[in-house]
Design a protein around this motif. Structure first.
Motif, short mmCIF file in Angstrom:
data_model
loop_
_atom_site.label_atom_id
_atom_site.label_comp_id
_atom_site.label_asym_id
_atom_site.label_seq_id
_atom_site.Cartn_x
_atom_site.Cartn_y
_atom_site.Cartn_z
N VAL A 1 0.81 -1.17 0.11
CA VAL A 1 0.24 0.28 0.66
C VAL A 1 0.64 1.25 0.10
CG1 VAL A 1 -1.70 1.43 0.71
CG2 VAL A 1 -1.44 -1.17 1.01
N TYR A 2 0.73 2.60 -0.67
CA TYR A 2 1.17 3.65 -0.55
C TYR A 2 0.72 4.44 -0.06
CZ TYR A 2 3.34 1.74 -4.93
OH TYR A 2 3.82 0.93 -6.17
N GLY A 3 1.89 4.72 1.06
CA GLY A 3 1.22 6.15 1.55
C GLY A 3 0.79 7.14 1.23
N GLN B 1 6.55 -4.65 -2.10
CA GLN B 1 4.93 -4.36 -2.11
C GLN B 1 4.57 -6.22 -1.46
OE1 GLN B 1 3.16 -2.69 -4.78
NE2 GLN B 1 4.96 -1.44 -4.62
N ALA B 2 2.91 -6.03 -1.95
CA ALA B 2 2.52 -7.51 -1.54
C ALA B 2 2.82 -8.19 -2.89
CB ALA B 2 1.05 -7.31 -1.80
N SER B 3 2.83 -9.43 -3.04
CA SER B 3 2.95 -10.50 -3.85
C SER B 3 1.64 -10.98 -4.48
CB SER B 3 3.66 -11.60 -3.64
OG SER B 3 5.22 -11.29 -2.90
N VAL B 4 0.74 -10.04 -4.62
CA VAL B 4 -0.56 -10.85 -5.95
C VAL B 4 0.03 -11.62 -6.63
CG1 VAL B 4 -1.82 -9.82 -6.90
CG2 VAL B 4 -1.04 -8.29 -4.80
N LYS B 5 0.80 -10.92 -7.80
CA LYS B 5 0.57 -12.21 -8.58
C LYS B 5 0.91 -13.58 -8.87
CE LYS B 5 1.98 -8.68 -12.66
NZ LYS B 5 3.04 -8.71 -13.50
N ARG B 6 2.06 -13.44 -7.51
CA ARG B 6 2.49 -14.59 -6.96
C ARG B 6 1.70 -15.60 -6.31
NH1 ARG B 6 5.49 -16.77 -2.75
NH2 ARG B 6 5.74 -14.41 -1.48
N LEU B 7 0.60 -14.89 -5.59
CA LEU B 7 -0.02 -15.09 -4.31
C LEU B 7 -1.73 -15.22 -4.91
CD1 LEU B 7 0.98 -14.12 -1.22
CD2 LEU B 7 2.02 -15.57 -2.20
N LEU B 8 -2.38 -15.24 -5.80
CA LEU B 8 -3.01 -14.77 -6.37
C LEU B 8 -3.60 -16.19 -6.92
CD1 LEU B 8 -5.97 -13.08 -6.86
CD2 LEU B 8 -5.17 -12.29 -9.05
N PRO B 9 -3.10 -17.34 -7.67
CA PRO B 9 -3.95 -18.81 -7.91
C PRO B 9 -3.51 -19.25 -7.25
CG PRO B 9 -2.10 -17.29 -10.18
CD PRO B 9 -1.92 -16.69 -8.09
N ARG B 10 -2.88 -19.61 -5.16
CA ARG B 10 -2.86 -19.84 -4.33
C ARG B 10 -4.40 -19.64 -3.69
NH1 ARG B 10 0.94 -20.57 -0.09
NH2 ARG B 10 0.19 -21.86 1.21
N LEU B 11 -4.55 -17.86 -4.03
CA LEU B 11 -5.50 -17.56 -2.90
C LEU B 11 -6.88 -18.18 -3.72
CD1 LEU B 11 -6.62 -15.48 -1.17
CD2 LEU B 11 -6.48 -14.23 -3.00
N ILE B 12 -7.35 -18.07 -5.31
CA ILE B 12 -8.23 -18.74 -5.73
C ILE B 12 -8.93 -19.98 -5.24
CG2 ILE B 12 -9.31 -18.99 -8.33
CD1 ILE B 12 -7.67 -16.53 -9.27
N GLU B 13 -7.72 -21.31 -5.74
CA GLU B 13 -7.65 -21.61 -5.28
C GLU B 13 -8.50 -22.44 -4.01
OE1 GLU B 13 -8.72 -25.89 -5.30
OE2 GLU B 13 -8.06 -24.77 -6.68
N HIS B 14 -8.01 -21.72 -2.61
CA HIS B 14 -8.56 -21.66 -1.30
C HIS B 14 -9.87 -21.28 -1.55
CE1 HIS B 14 -5.53 -22.40 1.09
NE2 HIS B 14 -4.65 -21.73 0.47
#
Length: 99
Positions: free
Chosen positions: A17-19, A41-54
Motif C-alpha cells: 500500500v502506498y502511504g 509490494q504485496a506478492s499479488v501475482k505470485r499468490l493470486l492463483p493459490r488464493l483463488i484455489e482456496h
C-alpha cells in the motif's frame, strides 16, 4: 499514525500500500524515535492463483470482507468511504447498477 504509535526503536512495516504524500509523513518522529521503516509490494501475482484455489475449495469466504455494495455510478463515494474508513468500511464492492 503508525509512526506516531510506534515505540522508541520500533519497526513500521508497509506492505503493498502506498502511504501519504511525503509532506504528511512525520519524518522527524522517525528520526527522533529511531524507528525502522520496512516496505514491500504485496506478492499479488505470485499468490493470486493459490488464493483463488482456496476460495474455490471453500477454505476462504471472501464475502466476509465485503462491508458495502455500491453502484458503479457512485464509485467516488465508495472510494471516499474506503480511503477514510468511514461507516466501518473494510471492502466496498462496485456493482454495475443499483438493484
Amino acid at each position: 499514525m503508525a509512526i506516531n504509535a510506534a515505540k522508541m526503536g520500533g519497526i513500521v512495516s508497509v506492505v503493498g500500500v502506498y502511504g501519504p504524500t511525503g509532506n504528511m509523513v512525520p519524518i522527524g518522529n522517525v528520526v527522533n524515535k529511531g524507528i525502522t521503516i520496512r516496505a514491500n509490494q504485496a506478492s499479488v501475482k505470485r499468490l493470486l492463483p493459490r488464493l483463488i484455489e482456496h476460495v474455490r475449495a471453500g477454505r476462504i469466504d471472501p464475502k466476509a470482507l465485503i462491508t458495502h455494495r455500491v453502484p458503479l455510478s457512485d464509485v467516488a463515494c465508495a472510494y471516499h468511504l474506503f480511503a477514510n474508513k468511514l461507516d466501518s468500511c473494510i471492502k466496498p464492492v462496485l456493482v454495475p447498477h443499483a438493484g
